[in-house]
Design a protein around this motif. Structure first.
Motif, short mmCIF file in Angstrom:
data_model
loop_
_atom_site.label_atom_id
_atom_site.label_comp_id
_atom_site.label_asym_id
_atom_site.label_seq_id
_atom_site.Cartn_x
_atom_site.Cartn_y
_atom_site.Cartn_z
N TYR A 16 0.85 -1.20 0.00
CA TYR A 16 0.00 0.00 0.00
C TYR A 16 0.89 1.25 0.00
O TYR A 16 1.91 1.28 0.71
N LYS A 21 4.89 -2.77 4.32
CA LYS A 21 4.57 -4.20 4.39
C LYS A 21 4.09 -4.73 3.04
O LYS A 21 3.22 -4.13 2.39
N VAL A 23 1.87 -6.75 0.97
CA VAL A 23 0.54 -7.33 1.17
C VAL A 23 0.31 -8.49 0.20
O VAL A 23 -0.35 -9.47 0.53
N THR A 43 -8.40 -14.01 7.50
CA THR A 43 -8.54 -12.55 7.54
C THR A 43 -7.16 -11.88 7.48
O THR A 43 -6.21 -12.35 8.10
N GLY A 44 -7.07 -10.85 6.65
CA GLY A 44 -5.80 -10.15 6.50
C GLY A 44 -4.83 -10.80 5.52
O GLY A 44 -3.71 -10.32 5.34
N SER A 45 -5.27 -11.86 4.85
CA SER A 45 -4.35 -12.57 3.94
C SER A 45 -4.14 -11.84 2.62
O SER A 45 -3.23 -12.18 1.86
N GLY A 46 -5.00 -10.85 2.31
CA GLY A 46 -4.80 -10.05 1.10
C GLY A 46 -5.85 -10.22 0.03
O GLY A 46 -5.68 -9.75 -1.10
N LYS A 47 -6.97 -10.85 0.37
CA LYS A 47 -8.02 -11.14 -0.62
C LYS A 47 -8.61 -9.86 -1.22
O LYS A 47 -8.70 -9.70 -2.43
N THR A 48 -9.01 -8.94 -0.34
CA THR A 48 -9.60 -7.68 -0.82
C THR A 48 -8.57 -6.87 -1.60
O THR A 48 -8.87 -6.28 -2.64
N SER A 49 -7.34 -6.87 -1.11
CA SER A 49 -6.27 -6.13 -1.80
C SER A 49 -6.10 -6.68 -3.22
O SER A 49 -5.98 -5.91 -4.19
N GLN A 89 -16.65 -5.34 -0.24
CA GLN A 89 -16.97 -6.03 1.03
C GLN A 89 -18.00 -5.26 1.84
O GLN A 89 -18.89 -5.86 2.44
N1 DCP Z 1 -4.05 -3.18 4.59
C1 DCP Z 1 -3.38 -1.96 4.58
N2 DCP Z 1 -4.02 -0.84 4.10
C2 DCP Z 1 -5.27 -0.90 3.62
C3 DCP Z 1 -5.95 -2.14 3.61
C4 DCP Z 1 -5.31 -3.28 4.10
O1 DCP Z 1 -2.23 -1.90 5.00
N3 DCP Z 1 -5.88 0.19 3.16
C5 DCP Z 1 -3.37 -4.40 5.08
C6 DCP Z 1 -4.10 -5.11 6.18
C7 DCP Z 1 -3.70 -6.55 5.97
C8 DCP Z 1 -3.38 -6.66 4.50
O2 DCP Z 1 -3.27 -5.32 4.01
O3 DCP Z 1 -2.50 -6.82 6.67
C9 DCP Z 1 -4.40 -7.41 3.70
O4 DCP Z 1 -5.68 -6.82 3.89
P1 DCP Z 1 -6.95 -7.26 3.06
O5 DCP Z 1 -8.04 -6.31 3.39
O6 DCP Z 1 -6.58 -7.41 1.64
O7 DCP Z 1 -7.23 -8.71 3.68
P2 DCP Z 1 -8.48 -9.68 3.50
O8 DCP Z 1 -9.46 -9.10 2.56
O9 DCP Z 1 -7.92 -11.03 3.14
O10 DCP Z 1 -9.09 -9.77 4.97
P3 DCP Z 1 -10.63 -9.96 5.43
O11 DCP Z 1 -10.94 -11.43 5.28
O12 DCP Z 1 -10.62 -9.57 6.87
O13 DCP Z 1 -11.50 -9.09 4.60
#
Ligand code: DCP
Ligand code: MG
Length: 240
Positions: A16, A21, A23, A43-49, A89
């Motif tokens: 980001y 870090k 992602v 959660t936090g594994s990077g799916k949304t990213s 989401q």
């Molecule tokens: N992150 C970040 N800045 C953002 C959004 C996320 O630094 N604006 C970080 C948080 C996590 C990593 O990126 O460490 C991945 O976030 P994601 O939202 O991609 O993770 P998921 O979608 O997998 O999580 P969830 O299942 O909770 O939606």
């Protein structure tokens, strides 16, 4: 017509802006035109990213994403996003009627098209129970809708544009199994490439293939059977 919506992630890494870090690290996979791919991972594994890189809400730090063999950076943002139906989401509705919220992004949507999309998104019946049905005001100044209702209005908004690529970020999490099943069935008639993030293995199993990501890396991609044999993490998720 030739099916479109071939997606390639070619060694994609992502950090980001303004952070350090990683992602997503060296992500590579392809999705075939018309294929339905489930994306799972903790959660936090990077799916949304990963999702956000496709319509270029962010740009990959390294590597390239291609749609139908062309880098996404070669399309105008307008053309790129027009071909993608992205249900985030936490979808946002704007202040306006239900009908306006569904038609958003599609010019000259007819009432018939709006109702058709709402039926496919399994939200028509709930809309008919609102005081002013499709003319009910929603958004900040309107009636309160549940998270699941907002998700389905957002799905209808994506479907009405008949996208080449449909992306659902945990969009069926609030639905009961029967409604979810109807929704997934209705989506089959759209012939688009579908990516869906889900927490539920039962939902993932309905996809053609499953992509398992962990800490920003692709751990496995394949059918449920293939992953059962190849991935110990997948085995653990299935049996937990
Ligand atoms: N992150 C970040 N800045 C953002 C959004 C996320 O630094 N604006 C970080 C948080 C996590 C990593 O990126 O460490 C991945 O976030 P994601 O939202 O991609 O993770 P998921 O979608 O997998 O999580 P969830 O299942 O909770 O939606
Ligand atoms: Mg997420």
């Amino acid at each position: 017509r030739v099916k479109q919506g071939f997606i390639t992630f070619d060694h994609v890494s992502f950090i980001y802006p303004g952070t350090t870090k990683s992602v997503l690290s060296n992500v590579r996979f392809s999705v075939n035109p018309g294929e339905r791919l489930a994306v799972i991972g903790s959660t936090g594994s990077g799916k949304t990213s990963l999702f956000q890189l496709i319509p270029r809400l962010y740009d990959a730090t390294e590597g390239e994403i291609r749609i139908d063999h062309r880098p996404t950076t070669d399309y105008t943002l307008d053309n790129l996003r027009r071909s993608i139906g992205y249900v985030p989401q936490s979808p946002l509705l704007f202040t306006g009627t239900v009908a306006e919220n569904i038609a958003w992004g599609k010019e000259h949507a007819s009432t018939k098209e709006i109702i058709h999309a709402a039926k496919d998104a399994q939200i028509h019946d709930a809309i008919m129970e609102l005081d002013n049905q499709y003319q009910t005001k929603v958004g900040q100044k309107g009636v309160n809708l549940s998270g699941g209702q907002k998700q389905r209005i957002s799905i209808a908004r994506a479907l009405i544009r008949n996208p080449k690529i449909l992306m659902l970020d945990d969009s069926t999490s609030a639905l009961d199994l029967t409604t979810e099943s109807k929704l997934l069935h209705a989506m089959e008639s759209y012939e688009c490439t579908t990516l869906l993030i889900t927490q539920k293995i039962s939902t993932a199993m309905r996809a053609d293939r499953i992509l398992l990501i962990d800490e920003g890396k692709v751990l496995a991609i394949g059918t449920h059977e293939e992953l059962l044999h190849s991935s110990s993490l997948y085995q653990r998720i299935v049996t937990s």
